[in-house]
Design an enzyme around this catalytic site. Structure first.
Site, PDB file in Angstrom:
ATOM      1  N   ALA A 149      15.104  -3.875 -18.735  1.00  0.00           N
ATOM      2  CA  ALA A 149      15.805  -3.846 -20.026  1.00  0.00           C
ATOM      3  C   ALA A 149      15.262  -4.973 -20.897  1.00  0.00           C
ATOM      4  O   ALA A 149      14.735  -5.969 -20.398  1.00  0.00           O
ATOM      5  CB  ALA A 149      17.304  -4.021 -19.801  1.00  0.00           C
ATOM      6  N   GLY A 174      15.469  -2.353 -14.854  1.00  0.00           N
ATOM      7  CA  GLY A 174      15.607  -0.981 -15.331  1.00  0.00           C
ATOM      8  C   GLY A 174      14.332  -0.180 -15.145  1.00  0.00           C
ATOM      9  O   GLY A 174      14.361   1.042 -15.085  1.00  0.00           O
ATOM     10  N   GLU A 184      14.633   1.004 -11.685  1.00  0.00           N
ATOM     11  CA  GLU A 184      15.771   1.931 -11.662  1.00  0.00           C
ATOM     12  C   GLU A 184      15.386   3.285 -12.247  1.00  0.00           C
ATOM     13  O   GLU A 184      15.780   4.331 -11.739  1.00  0.00           O
ATOM     14  CB  GLU A 184      16.953   1.316 -12.409  1.00  0.00           C
ATOM     15  N   GLU A 186      17.472  -8.795 -11.700  1.00  0.00           N
ATOM     16  CA  GLU A 186      18.584  -9.057 -12.612  1.00  0.00           C
ATOM     17  C   GLU A 186      19.399 -10.293 -12.232  1.00  0.00           C
ATOM     18  O   GLU A 186      19.877 -11.018 -13.088  1.00  0.00           O
ATOM     19  CB  GLU A 186      19.495  -7.851 -12.682  1.00  0.00           C
TER      20      GLU A 186
HETATM   21  N1  T1G Z   1      12.811  -8.393 -22.081  1.00  0.00           N
HETATM   22  C1  T1G Z   1      12.329  -8.988 -23.196  1.00  0.00           C
HETATM   23  N2  T1G Z   1      11.160  -9.673 -23.250  1.00  0.00           N
HETATM   24  C2  T1G Z   1      10.454  -9.754 -22.100  1.00  0.00           C
HETATM   25  C3  T1G Z   1      10.898  -9.164 -20.901  1.00  0.00           C
HETATM   26  C4  T1G Z   1      12.138  -8.460 -20.915  1.00  0.00           C
HETATM   27  N3  T1G Z   1      12.602  -7.847 -19.832  1.00  0.00           N
HETATM   28  N4  T1G Z   1       9.978  -9.446 -19.933  1.00  0.00           N
HETATM   29  C5  T1G Z   1       9.022 -10.164 -20.524  1.00  0.00           C
HETATM   30  N5  T1G Z   1       9.295 -10.350 -21.817  1.00  0.00           N
HETATM   31  C6  T1G Z   1       8.458 -11.058 -22.793  1.00  0.00           C
HETATM   32  C7  T1G Z   1       8.376 -12.544 -22.498  1.00  0.00           C
HETATM   33  O1  T1G Z   1       9.475 -13.210 -23.092  1.00  0.00           O
HETATM   34  C8  T1G Z   1       7.056 -12.907 -23.132  1.00  0.00           C
HETATM   35  O2  T1G Z   1       7.291 -12.974 -24.527  1.00  0.00           O
HETATM   36  C9  T1G Z   1       6.198 -11.678 -22.873  1.00  0.00           C
HETATM   37  O3  T1G Z   1       7.121 -10.594 -22.638  1.00  0.00           O
HETATM   38  C10 T1G Z   1       5.318 -11.823 -21.658  1.00  0.00           C
HETATM   39  O4  T1G Z   1       6.177 -12.196 -20.571  1.00  0.00           O
HETATM   40  C11 T1G Z   1      19.547  -2.287 -16.775  1.00  0.00           C
HETATM   41  C12 T1G Z   1      19.958  -4.936 -16.934  1.00  0.00           C
HETATM   42  C13 T1G Z   1       7.399  -8.812 -16.337  1.00  0.00           C
HETATM   43  C14 T1G Z   1       6.875 -10.415 -14.481  1.00  0.00           C
HETATM   44  O5  T1G Z   1      14.035  -9.601 -15.517  1.00  0.00           O
HETATM   45  O6  T1G Z   1       9.757 -11.284 -15.042  1.00  0.00           O
HETATM   46  O7  T1G Z   1      16.529  -4.433 -16.453  1.00  0.00           O
HETATM   47  O8  T1G Z   1       6.543 -15.353 -24.889  1.00  0.00           O
HETATM   48  O9  T1G Z   1       5.043 -14.408 -20.181  1.00  0.00           O
HETATM   49  O10 T1G Z   1       3.935 -13.885 -16.862  1.00  0.00           O
HETATM   50  O11 T1G Z   1      19.444  -2.998 -14.555  1.00  0.00           O
HETATM   51  O12 T1G Z   1       7.878 -11.171 -17.960  1.00  0.00           O
HETATM   52  O13 T1G Z   1       4.964 -13.439 -25.294  1.00  0.00           O
HETATM   53  O14 T1G Z   1       6.931 -13.797 -26.827  1.00  0.00           O
HETATM   54  O15 T1G Z   1       6.740 -13.475 -18.528  1.00  0.00           O
HETATM   55  O16 T1G Z   1       2.895 -11.548 -17.149  1.00  0.00           O
HETATM   56  C15 T1G Z   1      15.077  -7.084 -15.683  1.00  0.00           C
HETATM   57  C16 T1G Z   1      11.591 -10.171 -16.798  1.00  0.00           C
HETATM   58  C17 T1G Z   1      15.737  -7.118 -17.028  1.00  0.00           C
HETATM   59  C18 T1G Z   1      11.796  -8.953 -15.911  1.00  0.00           C
HETATM   60  C19 T1G Z   1       5.603 -10.461 -16.621  1.00  0.00           C
HETATM   61  N6  T1G Z   1      13.678  -7.427 -15.830  1.00  0.00           N
HETATM   62  N7  T1G Z   1      10.190 -10.383 -17.078  1.00  0.00           N
HETATM   63  O17 T1G Z   1       5.277 -11.832 -16.451  1.00  0.00           O
HETATM   64  O18 T1G Z   1       4.477 -12.386 -18.799  1.00  0.00           O
HETATM   65  S1  T1G Z   1      17.468  -6.752 -16.906  1.00  0.00           S
HETATM   66  C20 T1G Z   1      13.266  -8.710 -15.740  1.00  0.00           C
HETATM   67  C21 T1G Z   1       9.374 -10.964 -16.146  1.00  0.00           C
HETATM   68  C22 T1G Z   1      17.511  -5.108 -16.479  1.00  0.00           C
HETATM   69  C23 T1G Z   1      18.804  -3.122 -15.792  1.00  0.00           C
HETATM   70  C24 T1G Z   1      18.839  -4.578 -16.075  1.00  0.00           C
HETATM   71  C25 T1G Z   1       7.968 -11.213 -16.569  1.00  0.00           C
HETATM   72  C26 T1G Z   1       6.976 -10.213 -15.989  1.00  0.00           C
HETATM   73  P1  T1G Z   1       6.375 -13.950 -25.448  1.00  0.00           P
HETATM   74  P2  T1G Z   1       5.639 -13.237 -19.484  1.00  0.00           P
HETATM   75  P3  T1G Z   1       4.043 -12.450 -17.273  1.00  0.00           P
END
Ligand code: T1G
Length: 702
Positions: A65, A105, A108, A128
């Protein structure tokens, strides 16, 4: 073809291919989920399409998400109308084709598909919990049905990323493609192969049961890590629902448990920390387009505790690293310490024996400077005295390749003074590691007046390449992390003069969420180290507030764990701190000599005396242009000092108290205690305008 800005439907013959295109990581941002549903409906309505592939453009499948959307009140579709529900109910088979990441997500959605294939380098997970929530898209109900309750509990409460080959063994992935295979072609072929198989294999049709005892066992096993957090426990409850309720009831239970978390303080703090850790990599006043220079041959000068840990950091991430020291016995001792550190990890089970051997083989002890002349980066980690470091830098400058970078691990000393001992000041910067260097994730990159942008970008990249979080600091005594921490270190001892005991202060900080209390940490690091810093500051500043109680312990040889006694006493071979009546007596006598009025402290006052003093100093650092942003200070406190992550960071936590409340309390202590509590200019300005710390506009970086 159905086109939406972020999701499109293409056809490869009789296979529909839904492609998500929401850079940089295909988060489920605005329009993405609707686009997937729209394309899926079109593919199901198209009689020429027999099966469907769901995949991502760019570097990843779907990373979850859009975290920026949480807490904004953004409306989400009801259960039954979400992508997870529509994919699950699709009358035609859907194959999730995964590269990069399928997280949250993303996974999921993949679990709601009928099949999942992946390239070998792909990673999947439900992280999450790391941002204070739980998988709210059916992950807590589907994953246990695929991997079983125990593995699901471990994956969901840890949030770890699982490599595709392991995910295949667990049953999450149906097929891992051969190296170099074209994902789209393979997915289309796979979809064509399974197109006519019925009934469609839906994860929701599986059942999962578990021994009820595993849930309590999990609650007990995470207690130390979870501390005061709610999300890990809700994760366990959701998995428990998967094992005890019909699927649809479990989905509803998951939604309830998710709803309890989205706007919790811990979720807001953890989301803040997530973005702060990405913001910290941005150096807004440096020219864009300057690339960090790659390095392949690092060297470390100094095989002491820090030098050894730094060499381990390089070896842990695949670099062959040379290490040297002034004498062979010192080098031998350093190598022995490195071997023991790795052996301890092997004994704990956190490192495999063969991996230890591989890492040890990458650490090359060398006799002298001639052996490192071909290295392209060097980190100096010799004794923290200028008259020891300067000759080392002069020698490095003489011996090393002209394009080599010369970095110092100094924790406080003037970077410019070191740079000026070389003919390459533009290639000098600080790379301050935190002890133990191979464990702590913070790398404080300190900017010299003459450090070139390439040097700074390279130092920041060096940290990331060895698994650290790099944060930029200006060249000031103590840089940013230790300088902002210094008042905390003074206040904790001054509290003793006023009637506190070490164990009382430590309990307050552990209850707040620190893994260890500051006095116990002092005993671990060694009280003699702090004493050297205090002596240096007292010489430099006649008004420096001395700490007689701390000095007294050091005079008595009570250095902490290494001498069996410090703030606490220690049984032989045991690291457990025991309150020591002798320390209480020392405190009492010194306080009496100083004539300090004694008082009883509340936990809140102890906590605020320590943390507000650092908030005030952090404001001074920002107003002097020695840090880019308040959230950088937070990243340093999270990864340099173990500040509890679910509280966001020092400045984020202070914002929770309120900038005016912080200012008023500090102003009151200023009246009571004098100059050391004088509010900084920036703090006063923020209070006057009621501007949160995290929106403070620091001075231009200098
Ligand atoms: N949402 C918004 N922005 C995100 C994002 C996300 N999920 N993931 C990354 N970004 C942005 C980040 O801020 C950065 O922005 C750029 O992308 C590159 O990220 C319904 C509720 C995927 C392993 O927790 O772990 O799904 O600084 O530098 O090192 O059940 O990003 O360039 O402006 O980290 O290659 C669950 C979070 C969400 C994954 C990649 N998902 N992201 O790492 O790049 S909750 C997460 C990461 C959810 C559902 C629930 C990592 C990455 P900017 P980065 P990276």
């Amino acid at each position: 073809m159905s086109e939406t800005p972020v999701v499109r439907l293409e056809k490869d013959g009789d296979i529909g291919v839904i492609i998500v295109n929401y850079p940089p990581v295909n988060a489920l941002g605005p329009g993405v989920s609707d686009g997937i549903i729209d394309c899926l409906n079109k593919a199901n309505a198209d009689p020429s399409i027999k099966a469907i592939v769901l995949m991502g453009d760019g570097r990843s499948f779907i990373a979850g998400a859009d975290i920026r959307g949480f807490g904004t009140g953004r409306k989400r579709p009801p259960i039954g109308e979400r992508t997870y529900d529509v994919l699950d109910a699709s009358p035609k088979p859907v194959v999730a084709a995964i590269h990069g990441y399928a997280l949250g997500g993303g996974l999921e959605n993949a679990l709601a598909c009928h099949y999942r294939i992946a390239v070998p380098a792909a990673k999947v997970g439900l992280p999450e919990v790391l941002i204070g929530i739980l998988p709210g898209g059916g992950g807590t109900q589907r994953l246990p049905r695929v991997v079983g309750a125990q593995v699901a509990l471990e994956m969901i409460t840890s949030g770890r990323h699982v490599p595709a080959p392991e995910a295949a063994k667990l049953g999450i992935i149906n097929q891992v493609l051969p190296e170099g295979a074209n994902l789209r072609d393979a997915a289309v072929a796979y979809a064509r192969k399974i197109a006519d198989i019925r009934p469609l294999p839906r994860v929701r049709d599986k059942t999962v049961t578990a021994d009820p005892g595993i849930f309590d066992a999990m609650r007990k096993s995470i207690a130390r890590r979870a501390r005061n957090q709610k999300a890990p426990y809700n994760c366990i409850a959701a998995v428990e629902a998967a094992c005890t309720l019909p699927f649809d009831d479990g989905i509803r239970r998951e939604a309830e448990l998710f709803g309890e978390l989205e706007n919790s303080d811990e979720a807001k703090a953890l989301r803040y920390a997530f973005f702060a850790e990405r913001e910290v990599a941005k150096l807004p006043d440096l020219p864009v387009g300057v690339a960090p220079r790659d390095f392949t041959a690092p060297a470390v000068i100094g095989a002491g505790t820090m030098g050894g840990g730094i060499a381990m950091s390089f070896a842990d991430f695949g670099y062959d690293v040379k290490i040297m020291d002034a004498t062979q016995p010192a080098l031998d001792r350093g190598m022995e310490r490195i071997r023991n550190n790795y052996a301890t990890s092997v004994k704990r089970g956190s490192l495999a024996e063969d991996e230890m051997q591989r890492r040890l083989a990458r650490i090359h002890p060398v006799a002298g400077y001639d052996d490192i002349r071909d290295c392209d980066v060097v980190v100096e980690a010799v004794f923290e005295e200028m008259d020891v470091k300067k000759p080392v830098f002069a020698k490095l400058d003489e011996v090393m390749r002209p394009d080599a970078f010369l970095f110092t691990n100094s924790s406080a000393l003037d970077i410019d003074a070191l740079a000026d001992t070389t003919k390459r000041p533009e290639k000098v910067a600080g790379t301050h590691f935190f002890s133990p260097a191979n464990v702590m994730k913070l790398l404080e990159v300190v900017r010299g007046a003459k450090s070139s942008p390439e040097t700074l970008f390279t130092a920041m990249a060096l940290g990331r390449r060895i698994g650290k979080i790099s944060a930029m600091a200006g060249n000031t005594d103590g840089f940013v992390a230790n300088r902002s921490r210094a008042p905390f270190n003074s206040e904790m001892v001054i509290l003793l003069e006023e009637g506190c005991l070490p164990e009382q202060v430590d309990k307050v900080m552990v209850d707040f969420g620190y893994p260890m209390g500051p006095f116990a940490v002092g005993d671990l690091a060694g009280l003699d180290i702090g004493a050297a810093g205090r002596r240096r500051r007292a010489l430099a500043n006649p008004n420096y507030r001395k700490l007689p109680i701390a000095d007294k312990l050091v005079e008595m040889g009570r250095y902490g764990q290494k001498t069996g006694a410090g703030w606490y006493r220690y049984e032989k071979g045991d690291r457990t701190p025991h309150p020591d009546p002798e320390v209480a007596a020392i405190i009492k006598s010194v306080a009496a000599e100083m004539g300090v009025p004694q008082k009883v402290f509340t936990d809140t006052e102890i906590l605020q005396r320590l943390l507000f003093s650092s908030v005030n100093e952090a404001c001074r650092i920002l107003e002097e242009g020695k840090a880019y942003r308040a959230s950088d200070v937070d990243v340093m406190w999270l990864h340099g000092f173990g500040f509890p992550r679910y509280r966001g960071g020092l400045m984020f936590w202070a914002d929770g108290i309120g900038v005016r409340n912080v200012y008023n309390q500090i102003a009151s202590w200023h009246q009571q205690y004098g100059e050391r509590w004088a509010p900084s200019r920036l703090l006063r300005e923020l209070a006057e305008t009621n501007t949160p710390f995290r929106e403070a506009k620091p001075a231009p970086f200098v």
